[in-house]
Design a protein around this motif. Structure first.
Motif, PDB file in Angstrom:
ATOM      1  N   GLY A 117      -0.340   7.552   8.594  1.00 15.30           N
ATOM      2  CA  GLY A 117      -0.551   6.650   9.718  1.00 15.30           C
ATOM      3  C   GLY A 117      -1.946   6.627  10.306  1.00 15.30           C
ATOM      4  O   GLY A 117      -2.178   5.951  11.302  1.00 15.30           O
ATOM      5  N   ALA A 118      -2.891   7.348   9.723  1.00 14.59           N
ATOM      6  CA  ALA A 118      -4.224   7.486  10.328  1.00 14.59           C
ATOM      7  C   ALA A 118      -5.043   6.198  10.212  1.00 14.59           C
ATOM      8  O   ALA A 118      -4.842   5.393   9.302  1.00 14.59           O
ATOM      9  CB  ALA A 118      -4.977   8.638   9.667  1.00 14.59           C
ATOM     10  N   VAL A 119      -5.993   6.034  11.145  1.00 11.59           N
ATOM     11  CA  VAL A 119      -6.950   4.921  11.095  1.00 11.59           C
ATOM     12  C   VAL A 119      -8.336   5.421  11.498  1.00 11.59           C
ATOM     13  O   VAL A 119      -8.464   6.431  12.186  1.00 11.59           O
ATOM     14  CB  VAL A 119      -6.562   3.737  12.025  1.00 11.59           C
ATOM     15  N   ASN A 179       7.024  -0.784   6.333  1.00 13.34           N
ATOM     16  CA  ASN A 179       5.748  -0.484   6.960  1.00 13.34           C
ATOM     17  C   ASN A 179       5.476  -1.587   7.963  1.00 13.34           C
ATOM     18  O   ASN A 179       6.208  -2.571   8.039  1.00 13.34           O
ATOM     19  CB  ASN A 179       4.622  -0.397   5.919  1.00 13.34           C
ATOM     20  N   SER A 180       4.389  -1.427   8.736  1.00 15.32           N
ATOM     21  CA  SER A 180       4.033  -2.479   9.693  1.00 15.32           C
ATOM     22  C   SER A 180       2.539  -2.420   9.987  1.00 15.32           C
ATOM     23  O   SER A 180       1.870  -1.424   9.706  1.00 15.32           O
ATOM     24  CB  SER A 180       4.845  -2.350  10.980  1.00 15.32           C
ATOM     25  N   PHE A 181       2.016  -3.491  10.564  1.00 15.43           N
ATOM     26  CA  PHE A 181       0.604  -3.591  10.936  1.00 15.43           C
ATOM     27  C   PHE A 181       0.489  -4.608  12.049  1.00 15.43           C
ATOM     28  O   PHE A 181       1.449  -5.356  12.323  1.00 15.43           O
ATOM     29  CB  PHE A 181      -0.242  -4.006   9.718  1.00 15.43           C
ATOM     30  N   LEU A 182      -0.660  -4.652  12.713  1.00 12.10           N
ATOM     31  CA  LEU A 182      -0.873  -5.620  13.782  1.00 12.10           C
ATOM     32  C   LEU A 182      -2.030  -6.544  13.465  1.00 12.10           C
ATOM     33  O   LEU A 182      -3.049  -6.108  12.902  1.00 12.10           O
ATOM     34  CB  LEU A 182      -1.157  -4.916  15.114  1.00 12.10           C
ATOM     35  N   ILE A 183      -1.883  -7.815  13.810  1.00 14.86           N
ATOM     36  CA  ILE A 183      -2.963  -8.802  13.746  1.00 14.86           C
ATOM     37  C   ILE A 183      -2.924  -9.575  15.059  1.00 14.86           C
ATOM     38  O   ILE A 183      -1.878 -10.137  15.415  1.00 14.86           O
ATOM     39  CB  ILE A 183      -2.800  -9.778  12.560  1.00 14.86           C
ATOM     40  N   CYS A 184      -4.041  -9.575  15.780  1.00 18.80           N
ATOM     41  CA  CYS A 184      -4.154 -10.384  17.005  1.00 18.80           C
ATOM     42  C   CYS A 184      -3.019 -10.119  17.999  1.00 18.80           C
ATOM     43  O   CYS A 184      -2.475 -11.049  18.600  1.00 18.80           O
ATOM     44  CB  CYS A 184      -4.198 -11.864  16.657  1.00 18.80           C
ATOM     45  N   GLY A 185      -2.636  -8.850  18.149  1.00 22.60           N
ATOM     46  CA  GLY A 185      -1.613  -8.496  19.121  1.00 22.60           C
ATOM     47  C   GLY A 185      -0.185  -8.751  18.685  1.00 22.60           C
ATOM     48  O   GLY A 185       0.747  -8.586  19.472  1.00 22.60           O
ATOM     49  N   THR A 186       0.008  -9.154  17.426  1.00 18.79           N
ATOM     50  CA  THR A 186       1.359  -9.353  16.886  1.00 18.79           C
ATOM     51  C   THR A 186       1.649  -8.306  15.819  1.00 18.79           C
ATOM     52  O   THR A 186       0.829  -8.084  14.922  1.00 18.79           O
ATOM     53  CB  THR A 186       1.517 -10.765  16.283  1.00 18.79           C
ATOM     54  N   LEU A 187       2.798  -7.666  15.931  1.00 19.13           N
ATOM     55  CA  LEU A 187       3.249  -6.688  14.939  1.00 19.13           C
ATOM     56  C   LEU A 187       3.980  -7.415  13.816  1.00 19.13           C
ATOM     57  O   LEU A 187       4.834  -8.266  14.071  1.00 19.13           O
ATOM     58  CB  LEU A 187       4.205  -5.688  15.591  1.00 19.13           C
ATOM     59  N   SER A 198       3.127   3.153   0.516  1.00 15.14           N
ATOM     60  CA  SER A 198       3.237   4.234   1.501  1.00 15.14           C
ATOM     61  C   SER A 198       2.316   4.052   2.700  1.00 15.14           C
ATOM     62  O   SER A 198       2.411   4.795   3.671  1.00 15.14           O
ATOM     63  CB  SER A 198       2.949   5.589   0.843  1.00 15.14           C
ATOM     64  N   MET A 199       1.408   3.077   2.646  1.00 16.24           N
ATOM     65  CA  MET A 199       0.511   2.824   3.771  1.00 16.24           C
ATOM     66  C   MET A 199       0.097   1.364   3.745  1.00 16.24           C
ATOM     67  O   MET A 199      -0.132   0.799   2.676  1.00 16.24           O
ATOM     68  CB  MET A 199      -0.723   3.735   3.651  1.00 16.24           C
ATOM     69  N   LEU A 200       0.045   0.762   4.941  1.00 19.41           N
ATOM     70  CA  LEU A 200      -0.397  -0.630   5.046  1.00 19.41           C
ATOM     71  C   LEU A 200      -1.055  -0.825   6.402  1.00 19.41           C
ATOM     72  O   LEU A 200      -0.431  -0.583   7.429  1.00 19.41           O
ATOM     73  CB  LEU A 200       0.792  -1.584   4.891  1.00 19.41           C
ATOM     74  N   ASP A 201      -2.324  -1.232   6.404  1.00 23.26           N
ATOM     75  CA  ASP A 201      -3.068  -1.441   7.642  1.00 23.26           C
ATOM     76  C   ASP A 201      -3.917  -2.693   7.531  1.00 23.26           C
ATOM     77  O   ASP A 201      -4.397  -3.028   6.442  1.00 23.26           O
ATOM     78  CB  ASP A 201      -3.996  -0.253   7.940  1.00 23.26           C
ATOM     79  N   TYR A 202      -4.138  -3.326   8.660  1.00 22.45           N
ATOM     80  CA  TYR A 202      -4.995  -4.509   8.728  1.00 22.45           C
ATOM     81  C   TYR A 202      -6.392  -4.097   9.165  1.00 22.45           C
ATOM     82  O   TYR A 202      -6.545  -3.250  10.051  1.00 22.45           O
ATOM     83  CB  TYR A 202      -4.396  -5.487   9.738  1.00 22.45           C
ATOM     84  N   ASN A 203      -7.419  -4.681   8.523  1.00 19.20           N
ATOM     85  CA  ASN A 203      -8.799  -4.466   8.950  1.00 19.20           C
ATOM     86  C   ASN A 203      -9.312  -5.782   9.551  1.00 19.20           C
ATOM     87  O   ASN A 203      -9.518  -6.755   8.819  1.00 19.20           O
ATOM     88  CB  ASN A 203      -9.674  -4.023   7.773  1.00 19.20           C
ATOM     89  N   PRO A 204      -9.496  -5.844  10.881  1.00 16.41           N
ATOM     90  CA  PRO A 204      -9.865  -7.110  11.511  1.00 16.41           C
ATOM     91  C   PRO A 204     -11.278  -7.585  11.170  1.00 16.41           C
ATOM     92  O   PRO A 204     -11.550  -8.786  11.246  1.00 16.41           O
ATOM     93  CB  PRO A 204      -9.745  -6.806  13.017  1.00 16.41           C
ATOM     94  N   ALA A 205     -12.164  -6.672  10.769  1.00 19.01           N
ATOM     95  CA  ALA A 205     -13.522  -7.080  10.396  1.00 19.01           C
ATOM     96  C   ALA A 205     -13.536  -7.758   9.031  1.00 19.01           C
ATOM     97  O   ALA A 205     -14.293  -8.707   8.800  1.00 19.01           O
ATOM     98  CB  ALA A 205     -14.459  -5.869  10.389  1.00 19.01           C
ATOM     99  N   GLU A 206     -12.687  -7.279   8.114  1.00 22.43           N
ATOM    100  CA  GLU A 206     -12.652  -7.828   6.754  1.00 22.43           C
ATOM    101  C   GLU A 206     -11.563  -8.874   6.565  1.00 22.43           C
ATOM    102  O   GLU A 206     -11.515  -9.533   5.523  1.00 22.43           O
ATOM    103  CB  GLU A 206     -12.439  -6.692   5.743  1.00 22.43           C
ATOM    104  N   ARG A 207     -10.676  -9.001   7.569  1.00 21.32           N
ATOM    105  CA  ARG A 207      -9.547  -9.929   7.444  1.00 21.32           C
ATOM    106  C   ARG A 207      -8.746  -9.661   6.173  1.00 21.32           C
ATOM    107  O   ARG A 207      -8.437 -10.553   5.398  1.00 21.32           O
ATOM    108  CB  ARG A 207     -10.029 -11.378   7.435  1.00 21.32           C
ATOM    109  N   GLN A 208      -8.479  -8.373   5.940  1.00 20.21           N
ATOM    110  CA  GLN A 208      -7.697  -7.972   4.765  1.00 20.21           C
ATOM    111  C   GLN A 208      -6.715  -6.890   5.165  1.00 20.21           C
ATOM    112  O   GLN A 208      -6.927  -6.173   6.149  1.00 20.21           O
ATOM    113  CB  GLN A 208      -8.615  -7.403   3.672  1.00 20.21           C
ATOM    114  N   LEU A 209      -5.653  -6.780   4.375  1.00 17.60           N
ATOM    115  CA  LEU A 209      -4.757  -5.637   4.489  1.00 17.60           C
ATOM    116  C   LEU A 209      -5.222  -4.571   3.505  1.00 17.60           C
ATOM    117  O   LEU A 209      -5.556  -4.879   2.358  1.00 17.60           O
ATOM    118  CB  LEU A 209      -3.323  -6.046   4.170  1.00 17.60           C
ATOM    119  N   PHE A 210      -5.271  -3.327   3.941  1.00 20.92           N
ATOM    120  CA  PHE A 210      -5.543  -2.188   3.075  1.00 20.92           C
ATOM    121  C   PHE A 210      -4.207  -1.495   2.835  1.00 20.92           C
ATOM    122  O   PHE A 210      -3.435  -1.306   3.776  1.00 20.92           O
ATOM    123  CB  PHE A 210      -6.498  -1.195   3.749  1.00 20.92           C
TER     124      PHE A 210
END
Length: 308
Positions: free
Chosen positions: A130-132, A232-240, A279-291
């Motif tokens: 869960g780290a960022v 898994n889950s991630f947030l974009i623009c305040g939406t989960l 096992s991990m999914l996160d959004y990067n707002p600078a790159e507009r991509q999911l990692f």
């Protein structure tokens, strides 16, 4: 697209972590939402915030070469602090009982070649994926705790640590695949978040906005989405956003919870688990991509946002 060779199967009895075997059968998904969004010229939002309408095919950046890399987390800092830049790439292999190594790379290509520029040894072992990385710090859950800590990348010390009140930990409310993923951190355009559940919420996802310096909770939302029921889950623009399955090749982004309105809605946006173990999914707002980390593989997904 030819399917790559499957990762070798490995039955990990001796190492301390948890896998949950329950998996739901996936039904075929409709691409209607994607097509509708693409069919609205002028509605696509390339700069500001918007709603997720499409996730592209995964692009492989690197592959872990040891058993410790079956699960992990890799990331870039969307708001870096000097001397670090947006090119710096970070990685943690999370299988094992004492996960303390944070690998630092000058760029993603160096990660792909497997040679870190530096290895940080964390003062506390880390739990789960869960780290960022955000604003010059690694935010992580110390092992066997319901706390979140900030490790300063420049000073190489922990500068803040705070308990998340009532948060389940170490296998109480993980995502469906397990991995002690009870406490998951996320970053989006609006800041730093923690995703978890509590006994009071009866296993539903709880979201809290954190102060990135002090880790104080600024505000909390309780959703109606069961945490163990999603992969898994991630947030974009305040939406989960949540993912339906960690192993089905044709999974979906299946729910969205909007913190601005406090409401959730069902979705059916196609999402591909190419290597069958997300096992991990996160959004990067600078790159507009999911990692993502998918069974030894570090991958990215392009996304499209649209104003509705």
């Amino acid at each position: 697209v030819p399917h790559p060779a499957a990762a070798p199967r490995w039955e990990p009895q001796p190492l301390s972590y948890q896998e949950l075997q329950s998996e739901r059968i996936e039904v075929p998904v409709s691409r209607l939402l994607e097509e509708t969004a693409l069919g609205r010229p002028g509605k696509e939002d390339s700069a500001g915030c918007g709603q997720l309408v499409w996730v592209g095919e995964p692009v492989v950046f690197g592959r872990a070469d040891s058993i410790a890399g079956k699960y992990g987390v890799w990331m870039k800092d969307p708001e870096p602090v000097a001397p670090f830049t947006r090119d710096n790439t970070w990685r943690v292999d999370t299988v094992g009982t004492e996960v303390r190594q944070l690998f630092q790379y000058e760029e993603a290509e160096q990660l792909a070649r497997g040679y870190p520029a530096k290895v940080h040894i964390l003062p506390r072992p880390l739990e789960s994926t869960g780290a960022v990385i955000y604003r010059g710090g690694l935010f992580f859950q110390p092992r066997h705790s319901r706390s979140v800590a900030r490790y300063d990348l420049r000073g190489e010390t922990i500068t803040a640590e705070r308990e998340i009140p009532g948060a389940g930990y170490h296998g109480q409310y993980p995502y469906s695949w397990g991995g002690y993923t009870d406490i998951d951190l996320a970053v989006d355009e609006t800041g730093l978040w923690v995703i978890y559940s509590t006994e009071k919420a009866r296993g539903a996802i709880v979201l809290s906005k954190l102060d990135p310096e002090t880790l104080e909770i600024r505000r909390t939302w309780e959703t109606n989405i069961r945490k163990r029921g999603v992969a898994n889950s991630f947030l974009i623009c305040g939406t989960l956003y949540t993912v339906s399955s960690y192993s089905a090749p044709n999974a979906t982004i299946n729910f969205a919870y909007d913190t601005a309105t406090g409401t959730s809605r069902a979705l059916s946006i196609p999402f591909e688990n190419r290597f069958r173990y997300l096992s991990m999914l996160d959004y990067n707002p600078a790159e507009r991509q999911l990692f993502a980390w998918d069974s030894f593989n570090m991958v990215t997904y392009p996304v499209r946002l649209s104003r509705v």
